[in-house]
Design a protein around this motif. Structure first.
Motif, mmCIF file in Angstrom:
data_model
loop_
_atom_site.group_PDB
_atom_site.id
_atom_site.type_symbol
_atom_site.label_atom_id
_atom_site.label_comp_id
_atom_site.label_asym_id
_atom_site.label_seq_id
_atom_site.Cartn_x
_atom_site.Cartn_y
_atom_site.Cartn_z
ATOM 1 N N PHE A 224 0.142 -45.493 -21.476
ATOM 2 C CA PHE A 224 0.086 -45.722 -22.909
ATOM 3 C C PHE A 224 0.629 -47.123 -23.160
ATOM 4 N N LEU A 225 -0.205 -47.973 -23.758
ATOM 5 C CA LEU A 225 0.147 -49.379 -23.945
ATOM 6 C C LEU A 225 0.076 -49.776 -25.419
ATOM 7 N N PRO A 226 1.186 -50.249 -26.001
ATOM 8 C CA PRO A 226 1.149 -50.782 -27.363
ATOM 9 C C PRO A 226 0.279 -52.048 -27.413
ATOM 10 N N ALA A 227 -0.131 -52.443 -28.602
ATOM 11 C CA ALA A 227 -1.056 -53.573 -28.781
ATOM 12 C C ALA A 227 -0.542 -54.863 -28.143
ATOM 13 N N GLU A 228 0.701 -55.254 -28.412
ATOM 14 C CA GLU A 228 1.216 -56.506 -27.866
ATOM 15 C C GLU A 228 1.256 -56.455 -26.339
ATOM 16 N N SER A 229 1.574 -55.304 -25.796
ATOM 17 C CA SER A 229 1.618 -55.159 -24.348
ATOM 18 C C SER A 229 0.231 -55.351 -23.739
ATOM 19 N N ARG A 230 -0.782 -54.835 -24.415
ATOM 20 C CA ARG A 230 -2.146 -54.999 -23.903
ATOM 21 C C ARG A 230 -2.515 -56.473 -23.816
ATOM 22 N N LEU A 231 -2.115 -57.251 -24.792
ATOM 23 C CA LEU A 231 -2.406 -58.686 -24.771
ATOM 24 C C LEU A 231 -1.652 -59.389 -23.641
ATOM 25 N N LEU A 232 -0.380 -59.056 -23.478
ATOM 26 C CA LEU A 232 0.450 -59.722 -22.482
ATOM 27 C C LEU A 232 0.088 -59.342 -21.050
ATOM 28 N N LEU A 233 -0.421 -58.141 -20.835
ATOM 29 C CA LEU A 233 -0.702 -57.688 -19.484
ATOM 30 C C LEU A 233 -2.033 -58.166 -18.929
ATOM 31 N N ASP A 234 -2.862 -58.781 -19.755
ATOM 32 C CA ASP A 234 -4.160 -59.245 -19.278
ATOM 33 C C ASP A 234 -3.966 -60.293 -18.174
ATOM 34 N N GLY A 235 -4.491 -60.007 -16.982
ATOM 35 C CA GLY A 235 -4.377 -60.916 -15.853
ATOM 36 C C GLY A 235 -3.085 -60.788 -15.064
ATOM 37 N N VAL A 236 -2.293 -59.755 -15.342
ATOM 38 C CA VAL A 236 -0.973 -59.599 -14.724
ATOM 39 C C VAL A 236 -1.019 -58.545 -13.617
ATOM 40 N N THR A 237 -0.220 -58.773 -12.585
ATOM 41 C CA THR A 237 -0.002 -57.769 -11.552
ATOM 42 C C THR A 237 1.377 -57.172 -11.769
ATOM 43 N N ILE A 238 1.422 -55.849 -11.932
ATOM 44 C CA ILE A 238 2.678 -55.125 -12.119
ATOM 45 C C ILE A 238 3.097 -54.579 -10.762
ATOM 46 N N ALA B 277 10.593 -55.504 -20.270
ATOM 47 C CA ALA B 277 9.825 -54.265 -20.376
ATOM 48 C C ALA B 277 10.728 -53.084 -20.655
ATOM 49 N N GLU B 278 10.174 -52.133 -21.382
ATOM 50 C CA GLU B 278 10.795 -50.840 -21.614
ATOM 51 C C GLU B 278 9.743 -49.802 -21.281
ATOM 52 N N PHE B 279 10.168 -48.682 -20.714
ATOM 53 C CA PHE B 279 9.201 -47.637 -20.420
ATOM 54 C C PHE B 279 9.787 -46.273 -20.712
ATOM 55 N N SER B 280 8.889 -45.326 -20.913
ATOM 56 C CA SER B 280 9.270 -43.938 -21.137
ATOM 57 C C SER B 280 8.089 -43.066 -20.734
ATOM 58 N N VAL B 281 8.348 -41.791 -20.613
ATOM 59 C CA VAL B 281 7.281 -40.823 -20.372
ATOM 60 C C VAL B 281 7.072 -40.087 -21.680
ATOM 61 N N GLU B 282 5.834 -40.067 -22.137
ATOM 62 C CA GLU B 282 5.492 -39.470 -23.429
ATOM 63 C C GLU B 282 4.422 -38.395 -23.229
ATOM 64 N N ALA B 283 4.445 -37.380 -24.085
ATOM 65 C CA ALA B 283 3.430 -36.324 -24.023
ATOM 66 C C ALA B 283 2.064 -36.856 -24.449
ATOM 67 N N THR B 284 2.058 -37.709 -25.476
ATOM 68 C CA THR B 284 0.819 -38.286 -26.001
ATOM 69 C C THR B 284 1.092 -39.729 -26.403
ATOM 70 N N PRO B 285 0.031 -40.522 -26.559
ATOM 71 C CA PRO B 285 0.243 -41.900 -27.009
ATOM 72 C C PRO B 285 0.826 -41.929 -28.419
#
Length: 127
Positions: A67-81, A44-52
């Motif tokens: 703010f979640l990119p498309a691939e991240s949305r697919l991978l995070l389904d069913g995940v606990t962070i 994972a990589e993260f940052s703070v952004e003003a807008t998506p």
């Protein structure tokens, strides 16, 4: 647009909120980019952004803008962070209740424990 069904632990939510609050854009959002990494989990990589960014979806988690990119949305389904901060480890962990402990091979009908991965602070790069 796919909105993943994921859970953010109180510890992870606290970390994300602090990152946003103490950033240059305290009204912005927490951008989390997740990719397959290693045999058993995610990087994972993260940052703070003003807008998506273009292609990101905004999802609210208890008032926190994520703010979640498309691939991240697919991978995070069913995940606990989660976020851990101990003398031995500091960073996000991802527990996938849908996946097995390793994605490298199939073990047939065997019951496998949930997959888990962690990200340490030393592996995080600024986007």
């Amino acid at each position: 647009m796919i909105q993943p069904n994921f859970t953010v632990s109180p510890a992870a939510l606290k970390f994300m909120r602090r990152m946003v609050r103490f950033s240059d854009t305290p009204t912005g959002g927490f951008r989390l980019k997740v990719a397959p990494g290693g045999c058993s989990g995610y990087s994972a990589e993260f940052s703070v952004e003003a807008t998506p960014r273009d292609g990101d979806a905004e999802q609210s988690v208890e008032g926190l803008r994520m703010f979640l990119p498309a691939e991240s949305r697919l991978l995070l389904d069913g995940v606990t962070i989660d976020h851990v901060d101990t003398p031995l480890q500091s960073g996000f962990t991802f527990a996938n209740t849908k996946g097995g402990a390793c994605g490298c091979s199939s073990s047939g009908d065997a019951v496998t424990p949930p997959a888990e991965a962690s990200v340490t602070l030393s592996s995080i790069k600024r986007l």
